[in-house]
Design an enzyme around this catalytic site. Structure first.
Site, mmCIF file in Angstrom:
data_model
loop_
_atom_site.group_PDB
_atom_site.id
_atom_site.type_symbol
_atom_site.label_atom_id
_atom_site.label_comp_id
_atom_site.label_asym_id
_atom_site.label_seq_id
_atom_site.Cartn_x
_atom_site.Cartn_y
_atom_site.Cartn_z
ATOM 1 C CG HIS A 180 -1.988 -1.170 0.993
ATOM 2 N ND1 HIS A 180 -3.033 -1.378 1.834
ATOM 3 C CD2 HIS A 180 -2.073 -2.152 0.054
ATOM 4 C CE1 HIS A 180 -3.719 -2.446 1.429
ATOM 5 N NE2 HIS A 180 -3.147 -2.933 0.351
ATOM 6 C CG HIS A 375 -3.887 -11.821 -1.563
ATOM 7 N ND1 HIS A 375 -4.407 -11.437 -2.774
ATOM 8 C CD2 HIS A 375 -3.752 -10.668 -0.839
ATOM 9 C CE1 HIS A 375 -4.584 -10.126 -2.794
ATOM 10 N NE2 HIS A 375 -4.189 -9.634 -1.622
HETATM 11 C C1 HEM Z 1 -5.998 -9.484 5.437
HETATM 12 C C2 HEM Z 1 -5.231 -9.437 4.430
HETATM 13 C C3 HEM Z 1 -5.583 -8.962 3.049
HETATM 14 C C4 HEM Z 1 -6.796 -8.651 2.489
HETATM 15 C C5 HEM Z 1 -8.171 -8.721 3.134
HETATM 16 C C6 HEM Z 1 -6.541 -8.219 1.132
HETATM 17 C C7 HEM Z 1 -7.534 -7.829 0.243
HETATM 18 C C8 HEM Z 1 -7.295 -7.355 -1.029
HETATM 19 C C9 HEM Z 1 -8.313 -6.934 -1.951
HETATM 20 C C10 HEM Z 1 -9.811 -6.976 -1.709
HETATM 21 C C11 HEM Z 1 -7.696 -6.524 -3.066
HETATM 22 C C12 HEM Z 1 -8.339 -6.020 -4.353
HETATM 23 C C13 HEM Z 1 -8.543 -7.200 -5.261
HETATM 24 C C14 HEM Z 1 -9.035 -6.827 -6.643
HETATM 25 O O1 HEM Z 1 -10.205 -6.512 -6.765
HETATM 26 O O2 HEM Z 1 -8.262 -6.868 -7.590
HETATM 27 C C15 HEM Z 1 -6.271 -6.662 -2.853
HETATM 28 C C16 HEM Z 1 -5.311 -6.281 -3.749
HETATM 29 C C17 HEM Z 1 -3.965 -6.448 -3.553
HETATM 30 N N1 HEM Z 1 -3.356 -7.058 -2.488
HETATM 31 FE FE1 HEM Z 1 -4.265 -7.705 -0.827
HETATM 32 N N2 HEM Z 1 -5.200 -8.275 0.882
HETATM 33 C C18 HEM Z 1 -4.581 -8.715 2.024
HETATM 34 C C19 HEM Z 1 -3.235 -8.932 2.200
HETATM 35 C C20 HEM Z 1 -2.264 -8.710 1.246
HETATM 36 C C21 HEM Z 1 -0.878 -9.048 1.378
HETATM 37 C C22 HEM Z 1 -0.279 -9.719 2.595
HETATM 38 C C23 HEM Z 1 -0.253 -8.661 0.225
HETATM 39 C C24 HEM Z 1 1.191 -8.775 -0.196
HETATM 40 C C25 HEM Z 1 2.155 -9.269 0.499
HETATM 41 C C26 HEM Z 1 -1.264 -8.085 -0.625
HETATM 42 C C27 HEM Z 1 -1.040 -7.563 -1.873
HETATM 43 C C28 HEM Z 1 -2.008 -7.045 -2.705
HETATM 44 C C29 HEM Z 1 -1.731 -6.380 -3.958
HETATM 45 C C30 HEM Z 1 -0.368 -6.146 -4.597
HETATM 46 C C31 HEM Z 1 -2.963 -5.992 -4.474
HETATM 47 C C32 HEM Z 1 -3.193 -5.159 -5.724
HETATM 48 C C33 HEM Z 1 -3.207 -3.706 -5.278
HETATM 49 C C34 HEM Z 1 -3.521 -2.720 -6.356
HETATM 50 O O3 HEM Z 1 -2.707 -2.545 -7.264
HETATM 51 O O4 HEM Z 1 -4.578 -2.086 -6.268
HETATM 52 N N3 HEM Z 1 -2.469 -8.126 0.012
HETATM 53 N N4 HEM Z 1 -6.050 -7.183 -1.607
#
Ligand code: HEM
Ligand SMILES: [Ca+2]
Length: 617
Positions: A180, A375
């Site tokens: 983020h 994830h």
């Molecule tokens: C409780 C933990 C987490 C939740 C609930 C969560 C939830 C989400 C959601 C809802 C999205 C948007 C999905 C879409 O519609 O494309 C997202 C995007 C993403 N998440 Fe997670 N995530 C979590 C943890 C993580 C972790 C641990 C990482 C990496 C180590 C990560 C990396 C990313 C990345 C790179 C994106 C794309 C962001 C962007 O370019 O907008 N997330 N995540």
């Protein structure tokens, strides 16, 4: 790995439908030539005679997905213009040579948009859209469609706990936190998923290249704390070079975010990135670093009473971004990647020279697939003090960050994280952001990741293997995979979606990921290091720290920052590894080295007067 039976009786969730229709990405369409300055434009795109077939969409009522996820921001208004139509950033101001701009512009003086917020993401491989605009949807087998993302998720990613021994859940939380800081792809609320960037209607018919925007600065620069635009920063900044906090030293309230409020006094949090409310670990780390900024700023002011608010702010921010980079490159990445990858991409310490030819802009494949590896590390159970909660019961509930900060961080450093593998917590795959346990309105993050990859035109898994110099998979039965389930969903090996193929790979020795993700992560972390003029180890003026200052920063640890900014009194030395009496003992906070700010005494007595008065807060 045990084989899991495929559930047949699952309830129909919104995620059973085409995930792309739930939340759509803002896509900016460019003419095939000449648009943008830094993004390599694709030469060709996949063409298919059946392309008139619309994707298998089902529009949910406008509110449902948006309000539930709380992930939708109002970036549409900011994105009314095509990024490349924005005026070219002006870099002549000497302050921009010494300190980072808030929006990342002018980091590269010759290419001031490189790494700036609200610019198109880069492509490493030309996109596989259909006729330039529609998501990838057809199989290599003529006449066949790709399997629905939800079906793949259900078959390949059943819930199963697989623990990465010795690695703490803070590795997952830090991953999301730094994500983020450098990737945020805007999504729209109301179904209008495109911005026509270039030209008139006639051009529209010929438009070829859909590109997605990164709303964040691509550099690991602490933008999660400070925001990515001057406007966002102006709302977050406090007085005397500090950031805004409440009387209880918590993050300020966001008036525009949606979250669930448990008890009186709860409110949705505001931070440099608007997704701060999604998870307690994330909210915890955001809080920690705003406090760290204010703690350092207060000390610097005592040491240098002559410095004005702007000077305090800039010098503090410089230290905080250096802490972000040091913790990530020195402590976090070496757990995620193997030694060979770290060496190949020069990710080790004291090995830096700025290369102005490297474009650090985040790539589409990184935000849409490879950096989502985390994830799979997310655990179904979340430990907060004595309570063990189900993941879905902690999402979008800032109450835990607001009322149990130390306990939540303690939970993250004590529990081992889950392995990066095809198995996911069902709080992410069946119940994400659900209203309550009986509402059946949960979302599936694995489906979203798969559909998002197609939506952004990411070429399939095998093409990325080739990009990484790995042999293409020719048989589902390959020994590269830990899971044998891909054969039961995909018709052809060249259909495998990148996210799915890569999470099924066996890990490289000593790494948390397999070879394809290691390559894609290694490359991006290389580019945002060597393409960042302000990387904390730089020896060039005017950006550099003195040698003694740098040594101070290089001994900081996440454990120490937790100690300095919460009620924690003891903690293991390395927050990213679970406690071990021999190799990672729990120690008193006081015994961990911190930064000696005396080394910042009067490096310069000059104040920064050039900023607009609003900066003084
Ligand atoms: C409780 C933990 C987490 C939740 C609930 C969560 C939830 C989400 C959601 C809802 C999205 C948007 C999905 C879409 O519609 O494309 C997202 C995007 C993403 N998440 Fe997670 N995530 C979590 C943890 C993580 C972790 C641990 C990482 C990496 C180590 C990560 C990396 C990313 C990345 C790179 C994106 C794309 C962001 C962007 O370019 O907008 N997330 N995540
Ligand atoms: Ca950033």
């Amino acid at each position: 790995m045990t084989q899991r039976s495929v559930p047949t009786d699952h309830v129909i969730l919104p995620s059973d439908l085409d995930a792309q229709c739930l939340v759509s990405t803002v896509t900016c369409y460019y003419r095939s030539q000449g648009a943008g300055n830094s993004v390599s434009r694709p030469q060709s795109s996949e063409r298919d005679p059946q392309a008139v077939v619309q994707p298998n969409c089902f529009e949910l009522p406008e509110m449902a997905a948006g309000e539930m996820t709380g992930l939708l921001d109002d970036t549409q208004s900011e994105l009314r213009q095509c990024p490349h139509e924005n005026p070219e950033p002006e870099c002549r101001d000497p302050m921009k040579l010494k300190y980072r701009t808030i929006d990342g512009s002018c980091n590269n003086v010759a290419n001031p948009r490189w790494g700036k917020s609200f610019e198109p993401q880069q492509r490493l491989l030309a996109p596989h859209y259909i006729n330039g605009t529609l998501p990838r949807m057809f199989s290599k087998i003529p006449g066949e469609k790709l399997p629905l993302p939800r079906r793949i998720s259900k078959i390949v990613s059943p819930q199963q706990n697989s623990v990465a021994h010795g690695v703490s859940n803070m590795v997952m939380a830090w991953g999301q936190f730094i994500d983020h800081d450098f990737t945020g792809t805007p999504v729209t609320k109301n179904g209008s998923r495109t911005i026509k960037c270039c030209g008139d209607i006639a051009d529209e018919l010929k438009m070829e290249n859909g590109e997605q925007i990164n709303t964040l600065t691509s550099f690991l620069d602490g933008s999660a704390v400070y925001g990515n635009t001057q406007e966002a920063f102006d709302e977050l900044k406090g007085k005397d070079g500090k950031m805004l906090v409440t009387e209880d030293n918590m993050l300020p309230e966001s008036k525009s975010s949606t979250c669930k409020k448990e008890k009186v006094g709860d409110y949705c949090l505001a931070a440099g990135d608007h997704r701060v409310n999604v998870f307690v670990g994330l909210g915890g780390l955001h809080t920690l670093f705003v406090r760290e900024h204010n703690r350092l700023a207060t000390k610097l002011k005592t040491i240098n009473p002559g410095w004005d608010a702007d000077k305090i702010f800039e010098e503090t921010r410089r230290i905080v971004s250096a802490e972000f980079q040091h913790i990530t490159y020195a402590d976090w990445l070496p757990l995620v990647l193997d030694t060979d990858t770290l060496t190949k991409y020069r990710l080790g310490q004291n090995d830096y020279n700025y290369d102005p030819d490297i474009n650090p802009t985040i790539t589409n494949v990184f935000s849409t697939a490879s950096f989502r590896f985390g994830h799979s590390q997310v655990k179904q159970s979340v430990q907060i003090g004595k309570r063990k909660l189900q993941l879905q019961d902690t999402l979008l509930r800032p109450t835990f960050t607001l009322n149990h900060l130390t306990d939540a961080l303690e939970g993250l450093v004590s529990a081992p994280t889950d392995e990066v593998d095809p198995f996911f917590a069902n709080g992410l795959t069946d119940h994400m952001f659900e209203t309550n346990s009986t509402a059946h309105d949960g979302l599936d993050l694995v489906s979203s990741n798969i559909q998002r990859g197609r939506d952004h035109g990411l070429p399939p898994y095998n093409d990325w293997r080739e990009f990484c110099g790995l042999p293409r998979i020719t048989d589902f039965d390959t020994t590269e995979f830990i899971s044998k389930s891909l054969a039961s969903v995909y018709r052809h090996v060249d259909d495998i979606d990148l996210f799915v193929g890569a999470i099924c790979e066996k890990h490289l020795p000593g790494a948390l990921v397999g070879p394809t993700f290691a390559c894609l992560l290694g490359k991006q972390f290389h580019d945002i290091k060597f393409g960042d003029r302000f990387f904390y180890e730089t020896r060039s003026r005017p950006e550099r720290f003195t040698f003694q200052q740098l040594k101070q920063i290089q001994q900081i640890s996440l454990s120490k920052i937790i100690c300095d900014n919460t009620d924690m009194v003891d903690i293991q030395r390395d927050a990213f590894r679970t406690e071990d009496s021999v190799s990672n003992p729990r120690v008193n906070c006081k015994s961990l080295p911190g930064i000696n700010l005396d080394l910042w005494r009067a490096i310069s007595t000059t104040s920064i007067n050039r900023f607009a008065p609003s900066r003084n807060g």
